[in-house]
Scaffold this motif. Structure first.
Motif, short mmCIF file in Angstrom:
data_model
loop_
_atom_site.label_atom_id
_atom_site.label_comp_id
_atom_site.label_asym_id
_atom_site.label_seq_id
_atom_site.Cartn_x
_atom_site.Cartn_y
_atom_site.Cartn_z
N LEU A 250 121.96 4.80 28.06
CA LEU A 250 123.34 5.30 28.13
C LEU A 250 123.48 6.58 28.96
O LEU A 250 124.38 6.66 29.80
CB LEU A 250 123.91 5.49 26.73
N PRO A 251 122.62 7.57 28.82
CA PRO A 251 122.77 8.78 29.64
C PRO A 251 122.60 8.52 31.15
O PRO A 251 123.10 9.28 31.97
CB PRO A 251 121.66 9.71 29.14
N ARG A 252 121.94 7.43 31.52
CA ARG A 252 121.74 7.12 32.93
C ARG A 252 122.88 6.27 33.50
O ARG A 252 122.83 5.89 34.67
CB ARG A 252 120.41 6.40 33.12
N ALA A 253 123.87 5.99 32.70
CA ALA A 253 124.96 5.12 33.12
C ALA A 253 125.97 5.80 34.01
O ALA A 253 126.83 5.15 34.59
CB ALA A 253 125.66 4.54 31.90
N GLY A 254 125.92 7.08 34.11
CA GLY A 254 126.90 7.80 34.91
C GLY A 254 127.73 8.70 34.02
O GLY A 254 127.93 8.45 32.84
N ARG A 255 128.18 9.74 34.62
CA ARG A 255 128.90 10.76 33.88
C ARG A 255 130.17 10.27 33.20
O ARG A 255 130.44 10.62 32.06
CB ARG A 255 129.25 11.91 34.83
N SER A 256 130.96 9.49 33.89
CA SER A 256 132.27 9.14 33.33
C SER A 256 132.15 8.40 32.00
O SER A 256 132.80 8.77 31.04
CB SER A 256 133.08 8.32 34.33
N ILE A 257 131.34 7.36 31.95
CA ILE A 257 131.23 6.62 30.70
C ILE A 257 130.50 7.44 29.65
O ILE A 257 130.84 7.39 28.47
CB ILE A 257 130.56 5.25 30.89
N TYR A 258 129.51 8.21 30.06
CA TYR A 258 128.75 8.99 29.09
C TYR A 258 129.62 10.07 28.45
O TYR A 258 129.55 10.31 27.26
CB TYR A 258 127.51 9.60 29.74
N GLU A 259 130.44 10.72 29.24
CA GLU A 259 131.29 11.79 28.71
C GLU A 259 132.53 11.27 28.00
O GLU A 259 132.98 11.86 27.04
CB GLU A 259 131.69 12.73 29.85
N GLU A 260 133.08 10.17 28.48
CA GLU A 260 134.35 9.68 27.95
C GLU A 260 134.21 8.73 26.75
O GLU A 260 135.03 8.77 25.84
CB GLU A 260 135.13 8.95 29.06
N ARG A 261 133.20 7.86 26.77
CA ARG A 261 133.15 6.80 25.76
C ARG A 261 131.80 6.69 25.05
O ARG A 261 131.54 5.69 24.40
CB ARG A 261 133.48 5.46 26.42
N ALA A 262 130.93 7.67 25.17
CA ALA A 262 129.58 7.56 24.61
C ALA A 262 129.60 7.30 23.10
O ALA A 262 128.85 6.46 22.60
CB ALA A 262 128.76 8.80 24.93
N THR A 263 130.44 8.01 22.37
CA THR A 263 130.48 7.84 20.91
C THR A 263 130.92 6.43 20.54
O THR A 263 130.31 5.79 19.67
CB THR A 263 131.41 8.88 20.27
N ALA A 264 131.95 5.94 21.20
CA ALA A 264 132.43 4.58 20.91
C ALA A 264 131.39 3.53 21.27
O ALA A 264 131.15 2.58 20.51
CB ALA A 264 133.73 4.31 21.67
N VAL A 265 130.73 3.71 22.42
CA VAL A 265 129.73 2.74 22.85
C VAL A 265 128.52 2.78 21.92
O VAL A 265 128.00 1.74 21.53
CB VAL A 265 129.31 3.00 24.32
N ARG A 266 128.09 3.97 21.53
CA ARG A 266 126.95 4.07 20.60
C ARG A 266 127.30 3.43 19.25
O ARG A 266 126.46 2.76 18.64
CB ARG A 266 126.56 5.53 20.38
N GLY A 267 128.50 3.66 18.76
CA GLY A 267 128.92 3.06 17.50
C GLY A 267 128.95 1.55 17.57
O GLY A 267 128.49 0.86 16.66
N GLN A 268 129.46 1.04 18.68
CA GLN A 268 129.50 -0.41 18.88
C GLN A 268 128.09 -0.95 18.94
O GLN A 268 127.78 -1.98 18.35
CB GLN A 268 130.28 -0.73 20.16
N TRP A 269 127.22 -0.26 19.66
CA TRP A 269 125.84 -0.71 19.79
C TRP A 269 125.13 -0.69 18.43
O TRP A 269 124.39 -1.61 18.11
CB TRP A 269 125.09 0.16 20.79
N LEU A 270 125.39 0.33 17.62
CA LEU A 270 124.78 0.41 16.30
C LEU A 270 125.21 -0.77 15.43
O LEU A 270 124.38 -1.42 14.79
CB LEU A 270 125.14 1.73 15.61
N ARG A 271 126.50 -1.05 15.41
CA ARG A 271 126.99 -2.17 14.61
C ARG A 271 126.38 -3.50 15.09
O ARG A 271 125.93 -4.32 14.28
CB ARG A 271 128.51 -2.24 14.64
N SER A 272 126.34 -3.70 16.37
CA SER A 272 125.75 -4.93 16.91
C SER A 272 124.26 -4.99 16.64
O SER A 272 123.72 -6.06 16.35
CB SER A 272 126.01 -5.01 18.42
N SER A 273 123.58 -3.86 16.70
CA SER A 273 122.14 -3.82 16.44
C SER A 273 121.83 -4.16 14.99
O SER A 273 120.81 -4.81 14.70
CB SER A 273 121.58 -2.43 16.75
N VAL A 274 122.69 -3.74 14.09
CA VAL A 274 122.49 -4.08 12.68
C VAL A 274 122.64 -5.60 12.49
O VAL A 274 121.86 -6.21 11.74
CB VAL A 274 123.48 -3.29 11.78
N VAL A 275 123.57 -6.21 13.19
CA VAL A 275 123.70 -7.67 13.14
C VAL A 275 122.45 -8.33 13.72
O VAL A 275 121.94 -9.30 13.17
CB VAL A 275 124.97 -8.13 13.89
#
Length: 174
Positions: free
Chosen positions: A132-157
């Protein structure tokens, strides 16, 4: 009297064990791929959807997020699931060799549970702190929390699918 084993017998036994190990790791790959397919369901249903797969594909291709198509993202996602399944099998084999047997419903459940936890923690850590940190500044700064949360939920599945599919596939084999 000592029993001596010829070098040919020793090599044959080692290759047999290697074949068994390779087969078990291959079964882990199948379980991981199947769990990645199950993981597709929550990924489709969440707002960020396949964003983690797009991010991983963009990092691998060294391109921006807009340069990644669905096929690339899907391929990266499922290959990552396959590799995670190999990790699952490797951890299972190691845990099964060192942990005492505690059978539950006809299977040695502890190594499966431990393997699932190691894989879920590993994929979350790798994605959150390396991809995620290598994805580029815009997504990392703007949506990192949402993307990490989504990834966590999917990872649990993904982990839950491993927990069910692993023992189902490995029960008679491992």
């Amino acid at each position: 009297m000592l029993l001596q084993v010829s070098p040919l017998v020793a090599v044959t036994a080692a290759l047999s064990n290697l074949g068994t190990l390779a087969g078990r790791l291959a079964l882990g790959a199948v379980v991981g791929l199947a769990a990645a397919v199950v993981m597709d369901i929550p990924m489709w249903r969440q707002d960020e959807g396949f964003t983690p797969a797009y991010i991983a594909a963009s990092v691998i291709r060294k391109t921006d997020l807009d340069g990644v198509d669905f096929l690339d993202a899907n391929l990266v996602h499922h290959i990552a699931g396959l590799l995670s399944g190999v990790l699952y099998a490797a951890v299972y084999l190691l845990a099964d060799a060192v942990l005492p047997e505690l059978p539950l419903v006809g299977i040695d459940f502890t190594p499966h549970l431990l393997s699932m936890v190691v894989v879920v923690v590993s994929i979350n850590f790798l994605f959150s702190y390396f991809v995620l940190p290598r994805a580029g500044r815009s997504i990392y700064e703007e949506r990192a929390t949402a993307v990490r949360g989504q990834w966590l939920r999917s990872s649990v599945v993904f982990g839950a699918a491993l927990l069910v599919l692993g023992p189902a596939l490995f029960a008679g084999i491992l």
